[in-house]
Design a protein around this motif. Structure first.
Motif: not given
Lengths: 279, 306
Positions: A237-255
């Motif tokens: 769960v922890a590693s998933l949350l970490f990956a999600f945070v990373l990918l959220m950052v990415l999707s904001f950058v992408g947007a």
């Protein structure tokens, strides 16, 4: 559109969203629920599985190894791919298709097949160079190539590489200055994008590490799962949350990037991936 | 511009022509040097391993050229692993394609700039890459023997494992694979659905056609190549997956990637690199054929849906 059809469509959409939403969300909830279970049937909720993560030295070691691998992979990828892509765009346009083909090739060759071919290479490296787990980063660079290539390609297409480099060259800049001080800062979002994708991919990698005999985060989680399911699910769960945070950052950058760009590209490289053709 | 032949001997040429001016205004072969680090790296870690598999499939463990690696594939459990793998990929691809298409349609009929669409497509981008150990554990925590849903249903008098635990076998694998197949389908199929124009529907209606006619004669045939192509992509995706199954299945229904892994590791005492390479080559051939068909269908799709 008449009224009954609109109603039917709305009903269809609600059913699809609810059913598939449940399918995708319930496992996350269940993981969290599982990781907070106490010992025994009626035991109260506890965060014991979470707090004991740090008491497993092999787990901590694996987490550190995976983080180091992620950093090395991103760095090697960037220093290898970015100059090549810029150089090919400016001076060797004929090689463009070949580079694209090579970069997208790992999508069509299953990872397990690559491992079969890589295992003699790694045996040789372990005997003659180093058997450190960090050598895995060399293979991971290949694994992240398609995603990094797409991200960097999008970034390079959004800026005028030729004009920038000619302007810099005519002012006396060397190639190193052109690449790292002129072009790279102009596509920082794409660089971040490529790095985050690489990090997310490396943190979730299991196949290469497991079959080449190295213990990274995922391999350790898997082994731990046999002994203590609670802790290994908590780490998952922890590693998933970490990956999600990373990918959220990415999707904001992408947007933000998308807003700047005239022509949006598909989010999944596989859409255009196969045989290097543009979809 | 230089020819490809010169690129191989580029460094020699550099020394020979370094002092010369541009030949007919063309660039010096020095340009090729810039691509050497990347090409070298890719050769070492991508092309060399692939070559090792292709050559190794035809050589004995001692080094001679043989075909017996393929002969030994003719064993019950290896054939069964191919059948299991093909069944798993086919079923998960078809079911994933249908459910993914439904989700994509539900998204496409909404507001194209709405929050829902943005959320679904970025979630799909994440979930399509989601797999491996974490995914396996998520499902063990959900519908495993002591999973959340299993216990909840048991408390309400429903035992999903009344006829044996199926999570670690083919049906369970299909269910788990759907978790990354459906999002991939949404990513691939959404652009095709966006290419459908409302005017076509209106034209059908003004000509007296009903919903069935529209789907049967207009939208269906237009979307079919895209749908089939996406299904093939899902098939290749499921066929290549290893980590999820490895974490879920310790024994029992072995799929090809697991069979390869067993042949590769010496722990089981069954290590046979030659056979592993032959199996790997079988996978390459199947994936290559599927991807070729995908590319053909993709081209057909592109003709209609711009």
């Amino acid at each position: 559109m008449n009224r009954t059809r609109r109603l039917k469509l709305q009903l269809f959409r609600i059913v699809v969203f609810v059913v598939l939403g449940a399918f995708f969300l319930v496992p996350f909830g269940a993981m969290f629920e599982f990781s907070t279970r106490g010992n025994g049937v009626d035991a109260p909720r506890t965060l014991e599985s979470w707090s004991t993560i740090a008491t497993y030295p092999s787990l901590v070691q694996a987490i550190l190894a995976s983080l180091e691998l992620a950093a090395i992979t991103s760095a090697v990828m960037l220093f290898l791919l970015l100059p090549t892509m810029i150089w090919v765009r400016l001076r060797l346009p004929r090689l463009n298709r070949a580079i694209e083909f090579i970069c997208l090739l790992p999508l069509t060759i299953p990872a397990i097949v690559l491992v079969v071919g890589l295992s003699p290479v790694y045996l040789w490296m372990a005997e003659n160079l180093s058997d450190s787990i960090l050598t895995l980063a060399l293979a991971y660079v290949i694994l992240v190539l398609p995603y990094a290539y797409r991200a960097l390609d999008a970034g390079l297409s959004a800026i005028n590489v030729k004009t920038l480099s000619e302007a810099a060259r005519s002012l006396g800049a060397g190639w190193g200055t052109v690449m790292w001080r002129v072009i790279a800062p102009n596509m920082s979002a794409a660089l971040l994008n490529a790095c985050l994708l690489s990090v997310a991919l490396v943190l979730g990698e299991f196949t290469f590490a497991n079959l080449l005999g190295y213990v990274n985060l995922q391999v350790e989680i898997n082994q731990l799962g046999q002994a203590n399911a609670g802790v290994s699910i908590a780490v998952s769960v922890a590693s998933l949350l970490f990956a999600f945070v990373l990918l959220m950052v990415l999707s904001f950058v992408g947007a933000a990037r998308q807003a700047l760009r005239a022509k949006p590209r598909p989010s999944d490289p596989r859409l255009e991936a196969v045989w290097g053709q543009k979809a | 511009m230089t020819t490809t032949g010169e690129s191989v001997t580029g460094s020699n040429l550099v020394t020979r022509t370094a002092g010369r001016p541009f030949r007919g205004g063309r660039r010096l072969p020095l340009d090729w040097v810039g691509a050497v680090p990347f090409l070298g790296y890719a050769s070492l870690f991508l092309l060399l391993p692939t070559g090792i598999v292709l050559v190794g499939a035809f050589s004995s463990n001692e080094g001679g050229v043989i075909l017996s690696n393929f002969g030994t594939l003719n064993q019950g459990y290896l054939i069964k692993s191919f059948v299991t793998s093909l069944t798993l990929s086919a079923v998960s691809a078809v079911v994933g394609a249908i459910l993914g298409a439904a989700l994509a349609y539900a998204v496409a009929t909404g507001n194209p700039r709405g929050a829902l669409r943005r959320m679904v497509s970025s979630a799909c981008g994440v979930l399509a890459q989601f797999g491996g150990v974490t995914l396996a554990f998520a499902f063990i925590a959900t519908i495993g023997g002591a999973g959340f849903i299993t216990l909840w249903l048991q408390a309400h008098g429903l035992d999903i494992y009344a006829r044996g635990v199926w999570l670690y076998e083919l049906p369970g694998l299909v269910l788990v694979y759907l978790y990354f197949q459906i999002p991939l389908m949404v990513l691939v199929f959404l652009p095709a659905l966006d290419g459908i124009r409302p005017q076509w529907r209106e034209a059908t209606e003004s000509l007296g056609g009903n919903t069935w006619n529209y789907w049967r004669y207009i939208a269906g045939p237009l979307l079919m190549p895209a749908f089939l192509g996406a299904t093939l992509l899902l098939f290749a995706n499921g066929f290549s997956a290893y980590a999820t199954a490895a974490a879920l299945v310790s024994q029992g229904d072995a799929i090809v990637p697991i069979a390869i892994a067993n042949l590769l590791s010496s722990e089981t005492g069954l290590a046979n690199p030659g056979e592993a390479k032959a199996l790997a080559m079988g996978m390459i051939i199947i994936v290559a054929v599927v991807m070729f068909l995908y590319a053909v269908l993709q081209r057909r799709t592109a003709r209609w849906l711009q």
